[in-house]
Design an enzyme around this catalytic site. Sequence first.
Site, PDB file in Angstrom:
ATOM      1  N   TYR A 143       0.833  -1.208   0.000  1.00  0.00           N
ATOM      2  CA  TYR A 143       0.000   0.000   0.000  1.00  0.00           C
ATOM      3  C   TYR A 143       0.866   1.257   0.000  1.00  0.00           C
ATOM      4  CZ  TYR A 143       0.640  -0.178   5.156  1.00  0.00           C
ATOM      5  OH  TYR A 143       1.149  -0.251   6.421  1.00  0.00           O
ATOM      6  N   HIS A 156       3.081  -6.733   4.337  1.00  0.00           N
ATOM      7  CA  HIS A 156       3.527  -7.122   5.681  1.00  0.00           C
ATOM      8  C   HIS A 156       2.339  -7.442   6.567  1.00  0.00           C
ATOM      9  CE1 HIS A 156       2.838  -2.769   5.853  1.00  0.00           C
ATOM     10  NE2 HIS A 156       2.420  -2.994   7.081  1.00  0.00           N
ATOM     11  N   HIS A 158       1.452  -7.197  10.683  1.00  0.00           N
ATOM     12  CA  HIS A 158       1.909  -6.680  11.977  1.00  0.00           C
ATOM     13  C   HIS A 158       1.745  -7.749  13.051  1.00  0.00           C
ATOM     14  CE1 HIS A 158       2.121  -2.374  10.753  1.00  0.00           C
ATOM     15  NE2 HIS A 158       1.193  -2.734   9.882  1.00  0.00           N
TER      16      HIS A 158
HETATM   17 FE   LIG Z   1       1.036  -1.741   7.965  1.00  0.00          FE
END
Ligand SMILES: [Fe+2]
Lengths: 234, 151
Positions: A143, A156, A158
């Site tokens: 993004y 990714h 988190h």
């Molecule tokens: Fe993020």
Amino acid sequence: MNRYQIGGVNYQIDPAYDTPEYRSSAQRAPTQPLVVAPSRLVEVSFPVFEESKVLPRDADLCHQFPQEPIGERIRVTGRLLGSDGRPLVGQLIEIWQANAAGRYRHAVDDHPAPLDPNFSGAGRVLTGPDGGFQFLTIKPGAYPWRNHPNAWRPAHIHFSIFGRLFTERLVTQMFFPNDPLLEYDPIFNAVRERRARERLIARFDWDTTEEGYALGYRFDIVMGGHLGSPLVAS
Amino acid sequence: MLPTPSQTVGPFFSFGLAWMVPQEPVDTGFVVEGVVVDKNADPVGDALVEALWVANGQAAFARSLCEPTGRYHLRITASGNEVASPILVSVFARGLLQRLVTAMYLTDIGDELLCSLDPLRRQTLIAKPTPTGYAFDVILSGESETVFLAW
Ligand SMILES: [Fe+2]
């Protein structure tokens, strides 16, 4: 800053607070040196987590709604280990991520990519007797963000992990192998030590790839900062 | 083994981490509240604040997600007399590649840590009594920056 010593070699593990390439650190990074606390002050155990608060379905981000989310189904499998290599059992791991289009289910995310009504992007799990954990989810999309011109975060997930002691508490991100955006990401590259950076990249794994269903990735997490570990502050 | 490094919590964690914040008001104990501000004294509206404390020999934990005004609100489920000082506080936010850790003292007990600080900085670790508990602001950066800890 936490450093880690192996065989007399110092590894700088964690990124510096003040990392100019990561623009928002300028207003938020402390300017005074950190004060080294007496160890008895910070080596406090976290309370034992109430296991009933996490259900098996919390680790399955593909089946939280009547229909399945859109995207590439993946299984993320790993082990949570102490820096001595011992498994950490019964530990809470929380994850959150963007959907396959790179959009978060968050009011502030204004990336013009569609939300997926069948994907929350949030999950949690408790590690098993061997420190193992597994999530079923979809691969998040890259993004854009406003850090610099034409800035894109690599895909990714988190991660948030408590650990046994307060000093172990870790919030990090899992990246995917061979992502061309990694090279340009100021957050990933804020970890200056290559070997430490590599810890953040999951590995594609045939053993957990399920035929006709989901690709497997392995992501082992090693906690630092626990009692007696050779972490020194500077 | 080399530990996994820290990365920022980013701006979009609320939907993943809010589940641990109590939804109904709790009556026991007292409230710790305050604002998290940055170098320009602007509120940090996307910080995550966590507290770990020991009361009667038992560890307990609370989590708060800052409002857009930078305000956080933690319920400490014990009385002020039962809580051992200091309460350990972690702050996570976009722009912070690692958490910041500080120690919140309900009174200035003059322990080893407090005595090692110069008087002005020492004050940043002392919470102020309020009608419902204590106030404790966290200044991430700048002149009157909160004392942050390493180990
Ligand atoms: Fe993020």
